[in-house]
Motif scaffolding. Structure first.
Motif, PDB file in Angstrom:
ATOM      1  N   VAL A  47      -3.672 -70.356   5.366  1.00 57.74           N
ATOM      2  CA  VAL A  47      -4.165 -69.073   5.887  1.00 57.74           C
ATOM      3  C   VAL A  47      -3.025 -68.043   5.824  1.00 57.74           C
ATOM      4  N   SER A  48      -1.822 -68.466   6.212  1.00 58.52           N
ATOM      5  CA  SER A  48      -0.675 -67.533   6.183  1.00 58.52           C
ATOM      6  C   SER A  48      -0.422 -67.070   4.756  1.00 58.52           C
ATOM      7  N   TRP A  49      -0.520 -68.003   3.798  1.00 56.79           N
ATOM      8  CA  TRP A  49      -0.289 -67.605   2.402  1.00 56.79           C
ATOM      9  C   TRP A  49      -1.340 -66.594   1.953  1.00 56.79           C
ATOM     10  N   ARG A  50      -2.603 -66.886   2.288  1.00 57.59           N
ATOM     11  CA  ARG A  50      -3.667 -65.956   1.877  1.00 57.59           C
ATOM     12  C   ARG A  50      -3.416 -64.580   2.488  1.00 57.59           C
ATOM     13  N   TYR A  51      -2.959 -64.569   3.741  1.00 59.32           N
ATOM     14  CA  TYR A  51      -2.703 -63.302   4.434  1.00 59.32           C
ATOM     15  C   TYR A  51      -1.536 -62.551   3.795  1.00 59.32           C
ATOM     16  N   ARG A  52      -0.437 -63.280   3.527  1.00 59.38           N
ATOM     17  CA  ARG A  52       0.740 -62.644   2.921  1.00 59.38           C
ATOM     18  C   ARG A  52       0.396 -62.121   1.522  1.00 59.38           C
ATOM     19  N   HIS A  53      -0.341 -62.921   0.763  1.00 62.16           N
ATOM     20  CA  HIS A  53      -0.753 -62.511  -0.590  1.00 62.16           C
ATOM     21  C   HIS A  53      -1.636 -61.262  -0.500  1.00 62.16           C
ATOM     22  N   LEU A  80      -9.859 -60.169  -0.918  1.00 56.58           N
ATOM     23  CA  LEU A  80      -8.904 -61.140  -0.378  1.00 56.58           C
ATOM     24  C   LEU A  80      -8.924 -61.148   1.150  1.00 56.58           C
ATOM     25  N   ARG A  81      -9.148 -59.970   1.760  1.00 56.05           N
ATOM     26  CA  ARG A  81      -9.196 -59.908   3.218  1.00 56.05           C
ATOM     27  C   ARG A  81     -10.278 -60.860   3.741  1.00 56.05           C
ATOM     28  N   GLY A  82     -11.388 -60.919   3.035  1.00 56.53           N
ATOM     29  CA  GLY A  82     -12.497 -61.786   3.449  1.00 56.53           C
ATOM     30  C   GLY A  82     -12.185 -63.267   3.301  1.00 56.53           C
ATOM     31  N   THR A  83     -11.155 -63.596   2.531  1.00 53.25           N
ATOM     32  CA  THR A  83     -10.865 -65.018   2.309  1.00 53.25           C
ATOM     33  C   THR A  83      -9.841 -65.564   3.311  1.00 53.25           C
ATOM     34  N   VAL A  84      -9.210 -64.667   4.071  1.00 55.17           N
ATOM     35  CA  VAL A  84      -8.061 -65.114   4.875  1.00 55.17           C
ATOM     36  C   VAL A  84      -8.454 -66.161   5.921  1.00 55.17           C
ATOM     37  N   LEU A  85      -9.435 -65.816   6.772  1.00 54.59           N
ATOM     38  CA  LEU A  85      -9.744 -66.741   7.869  1.00 54.59           C
ATOM     39  C   LEU A  85     -10.929 -67.653   7.580  1.00 54.59           C
ATOM     40  N   GLY A  86     -11.720 -67.265   6.580  1.00 53.02           N
ATOM     41  CA  GLY A  86     -12.977 -67.991   6.383  1.00 53.02           C
ATOM     42  C   GLY A  86     -12.847 -69.266   5.569  1.00 53.02           C
ATOM     43  N   ARG A  87     -11.632 -69.685   5.223  1.00 52.56           N
ATOM     44  CA  ARG A  87     -11.530 -70.835   4.313  1.00 52.56           C
ATOM     45  C   ARG A  87     -10.695 -71.962   4.876  1.00 52.56           C
ATOM     46  N   LYS A  88     -10.831 -72.172   6.177  1.00 50.88           N
ATOM     47  CA  LYS A  88     -10.070 -73.283   6.763  1.00 50.88           C
ATOM     48  C   LYS A  88     -10.829 -74.585   6.512  1.00 50.88           C
ATOM     49  N   VAL A  89     -10.083 -75.620   6.205  1.00 54.39           N
ATOM     50  CA  VAL A  89     -10.713 -76.905   5.886  1.00 54.39           C
ATOM     51  C   VAL A  89     -10.801 -77.798   7.128  1.00 54.39           C
ATOM     52  N   PHE A  90      -9.726 -77.768   7.923  1.00 54.50           N
ATOM     53  CA  PHE A  90      -9.652 -78.716   9.040  1.00 54.50           C
ATOM     54  C   PHE A  90      -9.912 -78.028  10.383  1.00 54.50           C
TER      55      PHE A  90
END
Ligand code: HEM
Length: 359
Positions: free
Chosen positions: A283-289, A312-322
């Protein structure tokens, strides 16, 4: 006779590694200084993705067995820790690329279209192997039919999340002749919430309005717990995709987290923590990217054809696996409220030797 291996052959593959950083702007006879950095940073990421896939693959191989030998747990946990350490480096590396300004980027950006990190096979493989359930996005252009076939295979194979679910669901100790974790836990939760209600009701410092708010929050917690205790309701959430972790695995993950002080549960606890860390660091990587893309592109669309930073903003929190594992903290109760384990169970979860005891 032992063959002597030279660094240039072993690491640099006879120089091939250092020949792979050509740039489009050079090829077109108008070198843009920062394109070299752009290419090298992407290649470094791809190398890290490769290493992470190597570690995750080896961990999955342990979990694919019918049972996971306790002796392998330390190795599994240390490989997952290696993954999280690499992820930290990956997150930090965004800053190196941010030394390039938007104007410097514009010198060569037009030469990239329609290439984009979007099409990184290894990144999509990583998402798939971890267990990200996704829509059609992974079928986008990956550059070749072979890449598409490889990703399809990974998407259809059991993911790490699935394998961990099976492993958790096999956890012993949850129900024995003299201890039923789920019953004991439910009654501990009910007592805790009832005690909290009494404290709220008798607290003279609260205004009526404040008391109402606190009682409502107590009621909300009760509702959350009720859903957790109701297998039917929980099953509906799994069926609708709201939950990924099975009912049995959820119990086990909760048990491990609540009783993580018990020696036998310490490594499983660290394993669950590593999975949460992997998610968080991704999530941090997606946010930094995403932030980097925002400062680099503003409102421009991406070279891969998405809306750019907006997508990309929409992908930050919505893609957690665990997420189902990290969300279990809602159901943590204080150590003092935990049901006491019967002595026999306590011994089973502990080391066998007790000081002062005769062999
Ligand atoms: C100047 C630097 C960068 C810019 C402006 C940029 C821009 C973008 C944009 C706009 C997207 C959305 C898809 C699209 O329309 O292209 C994207 C996706 C992506 N980029 Fe980058 N990127 C940069 C650097 C990097 C680096 C260094 C990596 C490392 C491999 C990377 C990996 C990815 C990945 C994996 C995605 C897909 C994300 C997803 O769909 O969840 N990007 N990038």
């Amino acid at each position: 006779m032992k063959k002597h291996v030279h660094y240039a052959d072993y690491i640099l593959k006879s120089g091939r590694l250092l020949e792979l950083q050509e740039t489009e702007s050079e090829a077109q006879g108008k070198p843009a200084h920062d394109e070299k950095l752009f290419v090298i940073v992407h290649q470094v990421y791809e190398l890290w993705f490769k290493q992470i896939l190597h570690e995750i693959g080896s961990v999955m191989a342990f979990f694919e067995a019918d049972t996971v030998d306790e002796r392998q747990m330390e190795l599994i946990v240390s490989r997952l820790r290696r993954v999280t350490e690499i992820q930290k480096v990956m997150n930090q590396q965004v800053e190196v690329l941010e030394t390039m300004t938007p104007m410097d980027f514009l010198e060569f950006r037009h030469l990239l279209t329609p290439a984009s990190g979007f099409q990184s096979l290894q990144f999509r493989l990583l998402e798939a192997r971890l267990g990200l359930s996704r829509s059609q996005e992974w079928v986008r252009n990956l550059g070749s039919d072979a890449a598409y076939a490889e990703l399809k295979k990974a998407v259809e194979a059991p993911s790490l999340l699935h394998l961990v679910d099976l492993w958790l669901s096999r956890t012993p100790f949850l129900a024995t002749s003299d201890f039923h974790f789920w019953d004991a836990y439910q009654s501990a939760v009910r007592t805790m919430l009832a005690d909290d209600r009494k404290v709220i009701q008798s607290n003279e410092t609260l205004t009526d309005e404040k008391r109402k708010i606190e009682l409502k929050s107590n009621q909300n917690m009760q509702t959350d717990f009720d859903a957790l205790f109701d297998e039917g309701k929980y099953g509906q959430m799994v069926a609708s995709g709201e939950k990924q972790l099975s009912y049995a695995a959820t119990h086990a993950a909760l048990f491990i987290q609540l009783y993580r002080d018990e020696p036998i549960l310490q490594l499983p606890f660290r394993l669950l923590t590593s999975l949460i860390d992997i998610d968080e660091l991704l999530v941090s990587w997606r946010y930094r990217h995403m932030l980097m893309v925002e400062r680099m592109l503003g409102l421009k669309i991406g070279t891969g054809g998405s809306s750019g930073a907006g997508y990309l903003r929409g992908t930050v929190l919505g893609r957690k696996v665990f997420e189902d594992i990290s969300a279990l903290s809602t159901f943590m109760i204080p150590r003092s409220a935990l049901p006491t384990l019967p002595e026999a169970m306590h011994r089973r979860l502990g080391f066998f030797h007790t000081y002062g005891e005769k062999e």
